[in-house]
Design an enzyme around this catalytic site. Structure first.
Site, short mmCIF file in Angstrom:
data_model
loop_
_atom_site.label_atom_id
_atom_site.label_comp_id
_atom_site.label_asym_id
_atom_site.label_seq_id
_atom_site.Cartn_x
_atom_site.Cartn_y
_atom_site.Cartn_z
N GLU A 200 -15.25 -10.15 -4.43
CA GLU A 200 -14.56 -10.14 -5.72
C GLU A 200 -13.06 -9.92 -5.54
O GLU A 200 -12.61 -9.36 -4.54
CB GLU A 200 -15.12 -9.03 -6.62
CG GLU A 200 -16.54 -9.27 -7.07
CD GLU A 200 -17.04 -8.17 -7.98
OE1 GLU A 200 -18.03 -8.40 -8.68
OE2 GLU A 200 -16.43 -7.07 -8.00
N ARG A 297 -30.73 4.09 -14.92
CA ARG A 297 -31.26 5.45 -14.77
C ARG A 297 -30.28 6.42 -15.39
O ARG A 297 -29.23 6.03 -15.91
CB ARG A 297 -31.44 5.78 -13.28
CG ARG A 297 -30.14 5.56 -12.47
CD ARG A 297 -30.23 6.08 -11.08
NE ARG A 297 -29.13 5.64 -10.23
CZ ARG A 297 -27.90 6.12 -10.25
NH1 ARG A 297 -27.58 7.07 -11.12
NH2 ARG A 297 -26.98 5.67 -9.43
#
Length: 653
Positions: A200, A297
Site C-alpha cells: 500500500e 472481536r
C-alpha cells in the site's frame, strides 16, 4: 441469558470478562495451561479446568480441548476474549457444531474480514474508502515490486492476516524492497501461518483512528464513537484515547457512517472495530481517511470507549449472543468527557523494548485519583510470574476526566503512583509520553514516538538520595522516631557493638559500599562510596517519605514512575562473585535463532547484523557491539534461553 459461560482465554481479558459475568449473575469457567495453574483468572472464575502444557498451540489454541472443557463444565457459550482463537472462523463453526454459542460474530463475518486484501475489496464494493495499493492474490516478487513502483515509494508491505505490526515493513527505496518483502513474509508466516502480503501507499502523516461498532442478530448496528490509537511503537499501540483529538463534527459523521456501513455489509453481530488510516497532514478532513482493516472481536483498548459512553461492552456481547437486541439505539449513545489508556508491559525500553520476564515481587496501582477517575484492568497480582510463553502485558491503566488536558494530567499521576518491582516494566516510558509536549498538543501521528524515542526511553538514574534510601532499607534499621536512643535503631546489636551497619549495593549505575550510623530520633547518616572511590554523606530524617520495597537480596526505590532496583549483599558473605569470562553476546530473552548472517572466523564491524532472533513471534536483529573476529556463533534453528551465549568473539582478534 446464559447460566454458565466458558472463557477461552487468559490474563487481563479473562479477568475482565469474569467480572462483568459475575455482576450479571452468570457463572464462569476458566481454562488454564500448566504455566497458568496459579493465575489470577483461575482464582476468579467459579470453576477452572486444565487444558494442557504451557505452549499455546497445545492449550489455548487447541479448540478441541476448550470445547471438551465447556461440555465438562456444562457451559452454554464460549467467550473468546481477544487473541488466540477469537478470530478463527473454523473454531466458531466447531463451537456451534458442538451445540454451544460463540460469543462473537459469525464465521462468515470473520472470514469476510479476516484477510486484509479480501476485506478491502469487499469494502470498496460497499462504498467504504480504501487506501490506494495492491490487494491482489499474486505474490511473486516481480509482481509485488512492480506494483510498488506503480504506487510510488515509500510503500508499506503488510501481512494480509493478523495485526499488531507483525509482518509489516516500510520501504523507502526500490533497492530495499526484496529484503523487506522476505522479512515480512517470514514474520507473517511465523505469526499467522500465512505468508501472503499486500502493498500500500505509505501515508505521509498517518493517524490511526478506529470506530467501535456493535451489531445484533436482528439487523441492528450502531457505533460507539471513535478511538485514537496513533501513539504507536513498531505499529503496536501504546496509548489509546477517546474521543480522537481534533475530531470535527463533519469528520466524525463521515467516519462513523462508513464504519456502520462496513458492519452492515457483512451482517455483523457483536463487538467489532473498523480501523481507518487518516492523512493528518492538513488536519482531519472527511476526504482523508481510508479503511485499513476490521477486528472482529473486542479490542484491547475497549475500556476508553466504555469510560466515555458508560456502556459495558462485555455485557452487550453477552446480551447480543443470547439473542437480545442492542440495549441502546444510536441516538441514546452519548459521548462524555475524555479517556486515555496506557498499556503496561513487562518490557525494557533501554534494551529496545525487549519483553522481560520475572516474578512480580511488588505490584501496586492507584485506587483513587484527584482530577479524574482511574480504572486498572490487570491479569496478574503480586507474586505472579511473567513467563516467556504469552503476551507480556501486566495491566492497562485507564483514566477519565472532563477534557483531554485533564485526562493526560491524571494519567501521568496514575503512572507516577504505579509500583512494579521484580520485573522490568515500561511505566516510566509511558509517563514521559503522557507528558510529552507534542503529544499533549494533540497534533499527533503514528511517527510521534519514533521522533521522541531518545528522550522517551531515557530513564532517570538513581541519585545518591535513592541509593541512601536503599542502603537504609538493606541495613534493616528501624526508622521509627520514637525514642532518641541510637541503640534502638538496630536489632541484635549489643551495647559493645558499633552503632551502625556496613554493606554493599549494586544497581544499574554501578556499585556502592555504605556505612550507616544511627544518630537517634529516627535519623541516620549514610556514607556512600562509589566504585570510583568518590564519597558522599547523606542524612535521612524520620519524617522523610520514601516508597521502598524489599524481597530477598533486593531493594527497590520508587521515584515517581521510576523504579531503581538494587542488589544488596551480605557483608559477611564470602561467595564467589566473579563474572563469567569471555567476550560474548548473550540472548536478551528466550527465542529461536532464525537466521545466521556470519560464520566463525569472520571479521565483523561494530553494528553489523550477526543473527536474527525470533522471540514473541517478532524478529530481533542481534548486532556486533564492536569490531572483532567471531570465534563461535549459535546454529540456525537453535532454541535459546535467556542469557545463553549466542556469539563468542576471539579475544585476540
Amino acid at each position: 441469558m446464559f447460566r454458565t459461560i466458558l472463557i477461552a482465554n487468559r490474563g487481563e481479558i479473562a479477568c475482565r470478562v469474569i467480572r462483568t459475568a459475575k455482576r450479571m449473575g452468570v457463572k464462569t469457567v476458566a481454562v488454564y495451561s500448566d504455566a497458568d495453574r496459579n493465575a489470577l483468572h483461575v482464582s476468579l472464575a467459579d470453576r477452572a479446568i486444565p487444558i494442557g502444557p504451557a505452549a499455546a498451540a497445545e492449550s489455548y489454541l487447541n479448540g478441541a480441548k476448550i470445547i471438551a472443557a465447556a461440555r465438562e463444565a456444562g457451559a452454554e457459550a464460549i467467550h473468546p476474549g481477544y487473541g488466540f482463537l477469537s478470530e478463527n472462523p473454523d473454531f466458531v463453526e466447531t463451537v456451534e457444531a458442538a451445540g454451544l454459542t460463540f460469543i462473537g460474530p459469525s464465521a462468515k463475518a470473520i472470514r469476510a474480514m479476516g484477510l486484509k486484501d479480501a476485506a478491502k475489496r469487499l469494502m470498496e464494493k460497499a462504498g467504504v474508502p480504501v487506501v490506494p495499493g495492491y490487494h491482489g492474490e499474486a505474490q511473486e516478487h516481480v509482481v509485488l515490486a512492480t506494483k510498488a513502483n506503480e504506487i510510488g515509494y515509500p510503500v508499506l508491505i503488510k501481512a494480509r492476516a493478523g495485526g499488531g505490526g507483525k509482518g509489516m515493513r516500510r520501504v523507502d527505496r526500490p533497492e530495499d524492497f526484496a529484503e523487506a518483502l522476505a522479512s515480512a513474509k517470514r514474520e507473517s508466516k511465523a505469526a499467522f501461518g500465512d505468508a501472503q502480503v499486500l502493498v500500500e501507499k505509505l501515508i505521509d502523516k498517518p493517524r490511526h483512528i478506529e470506530v467501535q461498532v456493535f451489531g445484533d442478530n436482528h439487523g441492528g448496528a450502531v457505533h460507539l464513537y471513535e478511538r485514537d490509537c496513533s501513539a504507536q511503537r513498531r505499529h503496536q499501540k501504546v496509548i489509546e484515547e477517546a474521543p480522537a483529538p481534533g475530531m470535527t463534527k463533519a469528520m466524525r459523521a463521515a467516519m462513523t457512517e462508513a464504519a456502520v456501513t462496513a458492519a452492515k455489509a457483512i451482517g455483523y453481530s457483536g463487538a467489532g472495530t473498523i480501523e481507518f488510516i487518516v492523512d493528518a497532514s492538513d488536519g482531519l478532513r472527511p476526504d482523508r481517511f481510508w479503511f485499513m482493516e476490521m477486528n472482529t472481536r473486542l479490542q484491547v483498548e475497549h475500556p476508553v470507549t466504555e469510560m466515555v459512553t458508560g456502556v459495558d461492552l462485555v455485557e452487550w456481547q453477552l446480551r447480543v449472543a443470547a439473542g437480545e437486541k442492542l440495549p441502546l439505539r444510536q441516538e441514546e449513545i452519548r459521548l462524555s468527557g475524555h479517556a486515555v489508556e496506557a498499556r503496561i508491559y513487562a518490557e525494557d525500553p533501554a534494551r529496545d523494548f525487549l519483553p522481560a520476564t520475572g516474578r512480580l515481587h511488588h505490584l501496586s496501582f492507584p485506587e483513587t485519583l484527584d482530577g479524574g477517575s482511574v480504572r486498572v484492568d490487570a491479569g496478574v497480582r503480586q507474586g505472579d510470574e511473567i513467563s516467556p510463553f504469552y503476551d507480556p502485558m501486566i495491566a492497562k491503566v485507564i483514566v477519565r476526566a472532563d477534557d483531554r488536558a485533564k485526562a493526560l494530567e491524571a494519567l501521568g499521576k496514575a503512572l507516577d503512583e504505579t509500583e512494579i518491582a521484580g520485573c522490568t516494566a515500561n511505566v516510566p516510558f509511558l509517563a514521559r509520553l503522557a507528558r510529552n509536549g507534542e503529544f499533549a498538543s494533540g497534533d499527533i501521528d503514528t511517527g510521534l514516538i519514533g521522533r521522541h524515542m531518545d528522550t522517551l526511553r531515557q530513564g532517570r538514574t538513581a541519585g545518591t538520595h535513592a541509593v541512601a534510601l536503599a542502603a537504609l532499607a538493606a541495613s534493616g534499621a528501624r526508622r521509627a522516631p520514637a525514642g532518641d536512643d541510637p541503640f534502638d535503631a538496630f536489632e541484635g546489636y549489643g551495647h559493645f557493638s558499633r552503632l551502625g551497619h556496613h554493606g554493599r549495593l549494586a544497581g544499574a549505575q554501578g556499585e556502592w559500599t555504605y556505612a550507616l550510623e544511627a544518630l537517634g530520633g529516627g535519623r541516620f547518616s549514610i556514607t556512600l562510596r562509589g566504585s570510583e572511590g568518590a564519597e558522599e554523606a547523606v542524612t535521612l530524617g524520620p519524617d522523610e517519605a520514601a516508597r521502598v520495597v524489599q524481597w530477598p537480596g533486593h531493594v527497590a526505590v520508587f521515584e515517581g514512575p521510576e523504579c531503581h532496583v538494587f542488589q544488596s549483599f551480605d557483608p559477611f558473605s564470602l561467595a564467589d562473585e566473579g563474572a563469567a569470562g569471555g567476550d560474548s553476546l548473550r540472548a536478551p530473552m528466550p527465542g529461536l535463532v532464525k537466521l545466521v548472517r556470519v560464520a566463525a572466523n569472520d571479521t565483523v564491524a561494530k553494528g553489523q547484523a550477526l543473527l536474527v532472533l525470533e522471540a514473541m513471534k517478532m524478529e530481533h536483529t542481534i548486532t556486533a557491539p564492536h569490531d572483532g573476529v567471531v570465534a563461535e556463533i549459535a546454529m540456525e534453528g537453535a532454541q535459546v534461553t535467556d542469557g545463553m551465549v549466542l556469539v563468542r568473539f576471539d579475544e585476540a582478534g
